[in-house]
Design a protein around this motif. Structure first.
Motif, mmCIF file in Angstrom:
data_model
loop_
_atom_site.group_PDB
_atom_site.id
_atom_site.type_symbol
_atom_site.label_atom_id
_atom_site.label_comp_id
_atom_site.label_asym_id
_atom_site.label_seq_id
_atom_site.Cartn_x
_atom_site.Cartn_y
_atom_site.Cartn_z
ATOM 1 N N LYS A 9 29.692 21.584 36.253
ATOM 2 C CA LYS A 9 29.728 20.152 36.532
ATOM 3 C C LYS A 9 28.631 19.469 35.736
ATOM 4 O O LYS A 9 27.498 19.940 35.691
ATOM 5 N N ARG A 29 27.971 24.815 39.760
ATOM 6 C CA ARG A 29 28.794 23.865 40.493
ATOM 7 C C ARG A 29 30.099 23.600 39.745
ATOM 8 O O ARG A 29 30.097 23.340 38.543
ATOM 9 N N ASN A 30 31.201 23.723 40.458
ATOM 10 C CA ASN A 30 32.538 23.462 39.929
ATOM 11 C C ASN A 30 33.022 24.522 38.943
ATOM 12 O O ASN A 30 34.091 24.396 38.346
ATOM 13 N N PRO A 87 40.509 21.514 45.025
ATOM 14 C CA PRO A 87 39.571 22.302 45.833
ATOM 15 C C PRO A 87 40.193 23.089 46.972
ATOM 16 O O PRO A 87 39.641 24.115 47.389
ATOM 17 N N GLY A 142 31.881 19.810 51.978
ATOM 18 C CA GLY A 142 31.155 20.967 51.471
ATOM 19 C C GLY A 142 30.233 21.583 52.510
ATOM 20 O O GLY A 142 30.242 21.222 53.691
ATOM 21 N N THR A 169 24.319 18.228 36.466
ATOM 22 C CA THR A 169 23.853 19.053 37.575
ATOM 23 C C THR A 169 22.441 19.541 37.278
ATOM 24 O O THR A 169 22.075 19.785 36.125
ATOM 25 N N THR A 184 29.428 25.428 49.076
ATOM 26 C CA THR A 184 30.799 25.179 48.646
ATOM 27 C C THR A 184 31.002 23.673 48.537
ATOM 28 O O THR A 184 30.385 22.898 49.271
ATOM 29 N N ASP A 185 31.874 23.262 47.624
ATOM 30 C CA ASP A 185 32.151 21.849 47.426
ATOM 31 C C ASP A 185 33.084 21.314 48.505
ATOM 32 O O ASP A 185 33.647 22.067 49.308
#
Length: 250
Positions: A156, A191-192, A232, A16, A159, A50-51
């Motif tokens: 997510k 997130r996600n 991803p 990430g 979080t 970014t993840d």
């Protein structure tokens, strides 16, 4: 003096954007390059994060230094220092109060699917070669996202955020041959969030979930009711927009 730096990167080899203990991240690599070249400890603040495995076609960050420099020359020096999967596209001076994260007015993502098998796109697409998707139905469901502001169902779990509210201004699927791409723009993302939306929309397109199910998921505000998170490697942060006061510098 505050500078903005525009970056693009292939996220395959990174955990990430954001610096993390015991993991290699894009922010860490760029921060080290700037610190080494400028010979001063640099605090690099990104427009978002970014993840692991996610790419960026465009991401901005800012940093502060006491002395001026020739921007294009510095960009070239950093690129010579960076690995090939991270590129500095531009560096430019901004007002001292400009903020890469808080001043961003919108962020856009692309999620790329290849309908079939393509060995040259393994690292940048999700390849679906056994599914028949109803893209019209997926677009019908995607358009509903613009009617909602709370997206806890796609966030997510566990979080740390103050609010699950986001304003989605665009969400659509476009197909060109075997390429099927999901485009989404919002003022912010959880997130996600995008990967969870894509996974759920794929279930809609596969007739595993109905439009009514999709609405119920949004109303439930419960991540357990939504679909799986899409892989991803097919996700790209594609654009970050700023007010004219900053845009004029771009």
């Amino acid at each position: 003096m505050r500078y903005f730096i525009e970056l693009s990167y292939n996220g395959k080899n990174y955990h990430g954007w954001q610096v993390q203990p015991n993991a290699i991240t894009v922010q860490e690599i760029v921060k080290k390059a700037l610190t080494t070249i400028l010979r001063v400890d640099i605090d690099l603040v990104g427009a978002g994060r970014t993840d692991a495995g996610v790419h960026a076609l465009q991401l901005y960050a800012h940093f502060d230094v006491d002395t001026a420099f020739e921007e294009e020359h510095l960009a070239n020096k950093i690129n010579a220092f960076l690995p090939e999967d991270i590129v500095v596209d531009k560096i430019f001076l901004v007002n001292d109060n400009a903020h890469a994260r808080f001043d961003a007015t919108s962020r856009s993502y692309e999620y790329r699917i290849w309908l079939g098998r393509n060995p040259f796109l393994i690292d940048t697409t999700w390849q679906l070669y056994q599914k028949v998707l109803d893209v019209n139905k997926m677009n019908e469901a995607a358009s509903i996202l613009k009617d909602y502001t709370n997206f806890k169902c796609f966030s997510k779990s566990k979080t740390d955020v103050r609010t699950y509210n986001c304003v989605v201004s665009d969400a659509k699927w476009l197909q060109k041959g075997n390429e099927l791409t999901f485009y989404i723009t919002a003022d912010r993302f959880l997130r996600n969030m995008v990967r969870a939306i894509v996974g759920t929309l794929i279930e809609v397109g596969s007739n595993k979930k109905s439009i009514e199910d999709f609405v119920e998921i949004l109303n439930s505000r419960d991540r357990r009711n939504a679909g799986f998170s899409a892989p991803p490697q097919a996700l790209f942060l594609s654009e970050v927009k700023y007010p004219k006061s900053i845009v004029n510098k771009l």
